[in-house]
Design a protein around this motif. Structure first.
Motif, PDB file in Angstrom:
ATOM      1  N   VAL A 113     -12.825 -16.320 -18.775  1.00 27.37           N
ATOM      2  CA  VAL A 113     -14.206 -16.598 -18.387  1.00 27.37           C
ATOM      3  C   VAL A 113     -15.051 -16.830 -19.640  1.00 27.37           C
ATOM      4  O   VAL A 113     -15.903 -17.723 -19.686  1.00 27.37           O
TER       5      VAL A 113
ATOM      6  N   TRP B   3     -18.563 -13.652 -11.493  1.00 26.19           N
ATOM      7  CA  TRP B   3     -18.513 -12.538 -12.444  1.00 26.19           C
ATOM      8  C   TRP B   3     -19.890 -12.148 -12.956  1.00 26.19           C
ATOM      9  O   TRP B   3     -19.993 -11.380 -13.906  1.00 26.19           O
ATOM     10  N   TRP B   4     -20.947 -12.662 -12.348  1.00 25.88           N
ATOM     11  CA  TRP B   4     -22.291 -12.248 -12.733  1.00 25.88           C
ATOM     12  C   TRP B   4     -22.604 -10.931 -12.030  1.00 25.88           C
ATOM     13  O   TRP B   4     -22.773 -10.887 -10.807  1.00 25.88           O
ATOM     14  N   ASP B   5     -22.680  -9.851 -12.780  1.00 26.02           N
ATOM     15  CA  ASP B   5     -22.853  -8.533 -12.180  1.00 26.02           C
ATOM     16  C   ASP B   5     -23.981  -7.725 -12.803  1.00 26.02           C
ATOM     17  O   ASP B   5     -24.057  -6.520 -12.628  1.00 26.02           O
TER      18      ASP B   5
ATOM     19  N   HIS C 290     -17.505  -5.811 -13.210  1.00 27.94           N
ATOM     20  CA  HIS C 290     -17.029  -6.380 -11.952  1.00 27.94           C
ATOM     21  C   HIS C 290     -15.821  -5.588 -11.490  1.00 27.94           C
ATOM     22  O   HIS C 290     -14.979  -5.189 -12.291  1.00 27.94           O
TER      23      HIS C 290
ATOM     24  N   THR D 240     -13.511  -8.767 -15.700  1.00 25.63           N
ATOM     25  CA  THR D 240     -13.834 -10.140 -16.079  1.00 25.63           C
ATOM     26  C   THR D 240     -12.726 -10.677 -16.962  1.00 25.63           C
ATOM     27  O   THR D 240     -12.540 -10.184 -18.074  1.00 25.63           O
TER      28      THR D 240
ATOM     29  N   ASN E  58     -11.064 -19.137 -10.152  1.00 25.89           N
ATOM     30  CA  ASN E  58     -11.754 -18.828  -8.898  1.00 25.89           C
ATOM     31  C   ASN E  58     -11.285 -19.788  -7.808  1.00 25.89           C
ATOM     32  O   ASN E  58     -12.076 -20.530  -7.226  1.00 25.89           O
TER      33      ASN E  58
ATOM     34  N   LEU F 140     -18.448 -19.648 -12.054  1.00 27.99           N
ATOM     35  CA  LEU F 140     -18.509 -18.471 -12.925  1.00 27.99           C
ATOM     36  C   LEU F 140     -19.440 -17.394 -12.376  1.00 27.99           C
ATOM     37  O   LEU F 140     -19.382 -16.243 -12.821  1.00 27.99           O
TER      38      LEU F 140
ATOM     39  N   THR G  32     -21.683  -8.486 -20.390  1.00 29.47           N
ATOM     40  CA  THR G  32     -20.494  -9.222 -20.813  1.00 29.47           C
ATOM     41  C   THR G  32     -20.842 -10.628 -21.279  1.00 29.47           C
ATOM     42  O   THR G  32     -20.414 -11.076 -22.345  1.00 29.47           O
TER      43      THR G  32
END
Length: 439
Positions: A35, A136-138, A27, A31, A82, A133, A142
């Motif tokens: 998280v 941060w899903w990319d 990201h 991250t 966030n 969350l 991770t």
């Protein structure tokens, strides 16, 4: 695991061993470590409060306070991380949000008590945390590492209980199968956690994203615990899921081709040499009749389907319950969803699986895609003899991880390459940049 699953592959930025996706798709803002804590707290919430007898008796109310407190803390932590409520589009989380509608409508009738409304609130917090969350899903790995570390910590606790009190950890009322002696965990739960992290760790090892020593520690410990649980569903899900996941890498990864060939060879030899031992382990001392009706599950399923229902109950269900019918566990995700959230719930859960599977098939071959295929196939297979796809559970967390792996990586704009000076007031002397442009 003494070793965290450290990266042991090609340098960041080089081509991925299993595809064309960059090896490091992080990201842009990074991250935060918090998280991972929020993800672990979600996992703690899904451990449940009912299970085997422990060495030190733990009041169920205390366990429920710990698990629910973990969910509230996870939501609060995700919200703090966030604050601007930036989320990423996700068909999976959107459909999971829609699943709240039949859950609330059916639970409002209080047919199964006030606990149904509490479970709706729990599911809403669970879904809300996933939305927060999702920023941060990319498409990177991770969250896979978060997942493995979280469940390996649970397995270490199980192993510690086995060492401290082997009699309590393998009780007769469970047929000598491994249970949680320090935290009330059932054999299917332990088998599920073991199978999932074995599969993910094998894939990381094939993709050269972890060291051999760290992977060996995780795989060996998890395999021993899986064998002691005698959990057939988890074993079949692991084998089928890994076959499909590695098969998706065969055309692009030499390591996957070698592993696949050696696995087929070893499995063939083992099937011939240890056929009787494997059959005895699989049967668990049961006769053919018990195996054919799935240890009594089929009787509960037949009774559930034969029970009279009103039109409203068929469409919306009876509300979120403890996944039981007539005092016996349902042990089937689809029938549990039909019972609790009706035909609408079954449709939404089916769409979640289809959406994730469809996106996985459309993605180019890569290690994240293979991990997602493993998780989706494992959950689909387990749904036949385990409940959990319609409520906050480890299975929904596995599918959420698959959604995170299938997310489109965030890449810098071609018009503004990395390292290029950004437009600011200092870059254009005498000209003030509007507030909206500085965000």
């Amino acid at each position: 695991m003494s070793g965290d699953l450290r990266y042991a592959g090609p340098p960041p930025g080089s081509p991925d061993v299993a595809g064309a996706r960059p090896a490091a798709a992080a990201h842009p803002g990074g991250t935060p470590k918090a998280v991972g804590i929020a993800w672990a707290l979600l996992g703690l919430n899904t451990l449940g409060s009912a299970g085997a007898k422990t060495v030190v008796p733990l009041p169920r109310s205390l366990i429920q306070m710990a698990t629910m407190g973990a969910l509230v803390t996870a939501f609060a932590l995700a919200l703090v991380l966030n604050l601007r409520l930036r989320i990423r589009p996700s068909a999976f989380v959107f459909l999971l949000t829609l699943l709240l509608v039949p859950s609330v409508i059916a639970s409002a009738n209080l047919e199964v008590g006030y606990g149904a409304l509490f479970r709706c609130f729990r599911l809403a917090l669970f879904v809300g945390t996933l939305w927060l969350l999702s920023r941060w899903w990319d498409g990177g790995l991770t969250f896979v590492r978060y997942h493995i570390r979280m469940y390996f910590a649970v397995l270490v606790l199980v192993a510690a209980g086995l060492i401290v009190a082997p009699g309590t950890a393998m009780p007769e009322y469970y047929g000598g199968r491994l249970v949680g002696a320090l935290w009330p965990l059932t054999p299917p739960q332990i088998g599920q956690y073991s199978a999932v992290i074995i599969g993910l760790t094998v894939l990381l090892l094939l993709g050269r994203r972890t060291t051999g020593r760290s992977a060996a520690l995780v795989i060996v410990v998890s395999l021993v615990l899986l064998a002691l649980t005698h959990t057939r569903t988890a074993t079949v899900g692991l084998l089928v899921g890994l076959t499909l996941a590695i098969g998706s890498l065969v055309l692009t990864s030499a390591a996957a081709r070698r592993f696949f060939a050696w696995t087929v060879l070893c499995a063939t030899v083992a099937a011939v040499v240890f056929a009787s031992a494997v059959q005895a382990w699989f049967l668990r001392g049961q006769d053919q009749e018990s195996l054919s009706n799935l240890t009594g599950r089929a009787k509960v399923w037949d009774a559930l389907l034969a029970a009279p229902r009103s039109t409203g109950e068929k469409v919306f269900g009876v509300g979120l319950s403890d996944k039981s019918f007539g005092g016996l566990p349902i042990d089937n995700s689809w029938l549990a969803v039909y019972h609790e959230q009706g035909l609408i719930g079954v449709t939404l859960v089916a769409l979640m699986i289809v959406a994730l599977g469809g996106v996985a098939l459309l993605r180019p071959p890569s290690l994240p895609r293979a991990c997602a295929i493993f998780l989706i196939s494992y959950c689909a297979i387990s749904s036949y003899t385990e409940a959990g796809l319609g409520d906050a559970s480890p299975y929904l967390l596995h599918l959420a991880l698959a959604a995170a792996l299938l997310a489109v990586p965030t890449e810098p704009s071609a018009a503004a390459p990395a390292g290029a000076p950004s437009l600011s007031a200092a870059a254009v002397p005498g000209r003030r940049i509007p507030r909206w442009a500085r965000r």
